[in-house]
Design an enzyme around this catalytic site. Sequence first.
Site, PDB file in Angstrom:
ATOM      1  N   HIS A  94      -9.384   0.265 -36.582  1.00 28.10           N
ATOM      2  CA  HIS A  94     -10.523  -0.667 -36.605  1.00 28.10           C
ATOM      3  C   HIS A  94     -11.419  -0.444 -37.819  1.00 28.10           C
ATOM      4  CE1 HIS A  94      -9.783  -2.266 -32.558  1.00 28.10           C
ATOM      5  NE2 HIS A  94      -9.327  -1.051 -32.316  1.00 28.10           N
ATOM      6  N   LYS A 122      -5.119  -5.747 -37.178  1.00 28.74           N
ATOM      7  CA  LYS A 122      -6.510  -6.058 -36.835  1.00 28.74           C
ATOM      8  C   LYS A 122      -7.148  -6.820 -37.994  1.00 28.74           C
ATOM      9  CE  LYS A 122      -6.172  -3.011 -33.130  1.00 28.74           C
ATOM     10  NZ  LYS A 122      -5.815  -1.666 -32.724  1.00 28.74           N
ATOM     11  N   SER A 145     -12.190   2.294 -30.658  1.00 31.91           N
ATOM     12  CA  SER A 145     -11.855   0.891 -30.450  1.00 31.91           C
ATOM     13  C   SER A 145     -12.723   0.202 -29.408  1.00 31.91           C
ATOM     14  CB  SER A 145     -10.378   0.769 -30.073  1.00 31.91           C
ATOM     15  OG  SER A 145     -10.033   1.655 -29.029  1.00 31.91           O
TER      16      SER A 145
HETATM   17  C1  LIG Z   1      -4.937  -1.135 -31.758  1.00 31.06           C
HETATM   18  C2  LIG Z   1      -4.919   0.305 -32.005  1.00 31.06           C
HETATM   19  C3  LIG Z   1      -3.724   0.963 -32.283  1.00 31.06           C
HETATM   20  C4  LIG Z   1      -2.392   0.287 -32.167  1.00 31.06           C
HETATM   21  O1  LIG Z   1      -2.188  -0.582 -33.219  1.00 31.06           O
HETATM   22  P1  LIG Z   1      -1.163  -1.799 -33.032  1.00 31.06           P
HETATM   23  O2  LIG Z   1      -0.889  -2.204 -34.428  1.00 31.06           O
HETATM   24  O3  LIG Z   1      -1.880  -2.829 -32.240  1.00 31.06           O
HETATM   25  O4  LIG Z   1       0.024  -1.261 -32.337  1.00 31.06           O
HETATM   26  C5  LIG Z   1      -3.772   2.304 -32.612  1.00 31.06           C
HETATM   27  N1  LIG Z   1      -4.948   2.973 -32.648  1.00 31.06           N
HETATM   28  C6  LIG Z   1      -6.128   2.364 -32.363  1.00 31.06           C
HETATM   29  C7  LIG Z   1      -7.387   3.142 -32.432  1.00 31.06           C
HETATM   30  C8  LIG Z   1      -6.142   1.013 -32.024  1.00 31.06           C
HETATM   31  O5  LIG Z   1      -7.287   0.419 -31.711  1.00 31.06           O
END
Ligand SMILES: *Cc1c(COP(=O)(O)O)cnc(C)c1O
Length: 405
Positions: free
Chosen positions: A224, A255, A196
């Site tokens: 992502h 995302k 991320s």
């Molecule tokens: C953002 C993220 C999450 C969490 O997801 P949310 O839907 O925002 O709770 C989990 N793993 C990774 C790698 C992330 O970047």
Amino acid sequence: MTLPRGEVRATTLATGEVFGELTEELQALKAADLYRAPRVFEGRADRVVIKDGRELLCFASNNYLGLTADEAVIRAASEAALRYGTGSGASRLVSGTMELHVRLEEDLASFKKTEAVLLFGSGFAANLGTITALVGPEDVIYTDRLNHASIIDGSRLSKARLEVYAHADADDLESKLARNKNPGRRRLIVTDGVFSMDGDLAPLPRILDLAEAYDAWVLVDDAHASGVIGPRGAGTADYYGVDSPRLIRLGTLSKAFGGEGGFVAGPADLVDYLRHKARPFVFSTAPSPATVATALKALEIVKTEPHRRERLRSNAERLREGLRSLGYSVPGGPTPILPIMIGEPGRAVALSKALEEWGVLAPAIRPPTVPNGTSRLRVTAMATHTDSDIDRALRAFREVRRSTP
Ligand SMILES: *Cc1c(COP(=O)(O)O)cnc(C)c1O
């Protein structure tokens, strides 16, 4: 000493004396440039955002395809709220399962080419629930050093033994797997698909080979990657063109999909097992109709409009090349996450502030989100950025490079 029932003893302490240690810790964060306060925005999360009445070009979002502000997605969410109401009213296993949830799980399974999918309220909950359901104190988790906090917390909560391997380093993973041939009941390798804060990829083909050789399961977190990479936008396995019966795919709807929620895709029995054992699924209210409808429409767009992904890729490339030509060092790769390494948190914050003066939002990312000494700007491209958006951002980067020490 026991107190008489129903009586609260009067205290002479001020609040500051009760919570004073916390106040001190907050002051220490401020002194270390690690204090964080959310910026407040006044309109949509879009390519242009509004803060204090002023427009800023947004290069700070995971809304890679711009779907949070897509008219078709907004209409789908609104219509679902009108038809199905605002909430689901209960957890999925009680009375919260609506036809929308079932349809989304089926559509996601066909997108991920797996037998089944289980929805969670967030990606964080999906990691926590999946890891704690699959492994326990008898087992071993092999985890990349830069994995997301939700993987770290799920792993700790599972009480499994943790083997942390060097970032994206399959050789180190192998040496850790080889060190103990018979480590316990289960071995689970967990990795972000796209990391991320760095934007690079896990070496998934080699990880799957190692899983085969050492009889492990693999959980790949495509938060992502889903909707972003691979010929179909289906994530890291799609990008590499690999598959394995050992693979468990986790994704988020928060995302590229422009809403919120998380999911796990895999074999039917795995999903059925999680439906019984993953506590954030069992004990949490089912996602709202508008949330589910957002994801359904976003998924349809991801499947049928690959040009958005293509535009995202070319925008990221334009931005990367521009930043490099200004002298910034930006790693290459197929993702829209462009980290600019700074080092000290104070400098990263100063750079981010200066960019904001020039009308560009690019956040400073500091510990504990990234390791100490690796504070950075995390610049992200969106499919909806225009050429002139990117050129304006590059002008801002040129100015701040001149003026910020
Ligand atoms: C953002 C993220 C999450 C969490 O997801 P949310 O839907 O925002 O709770 C989990 N793993 C990774 C790698 C992330 O970047």
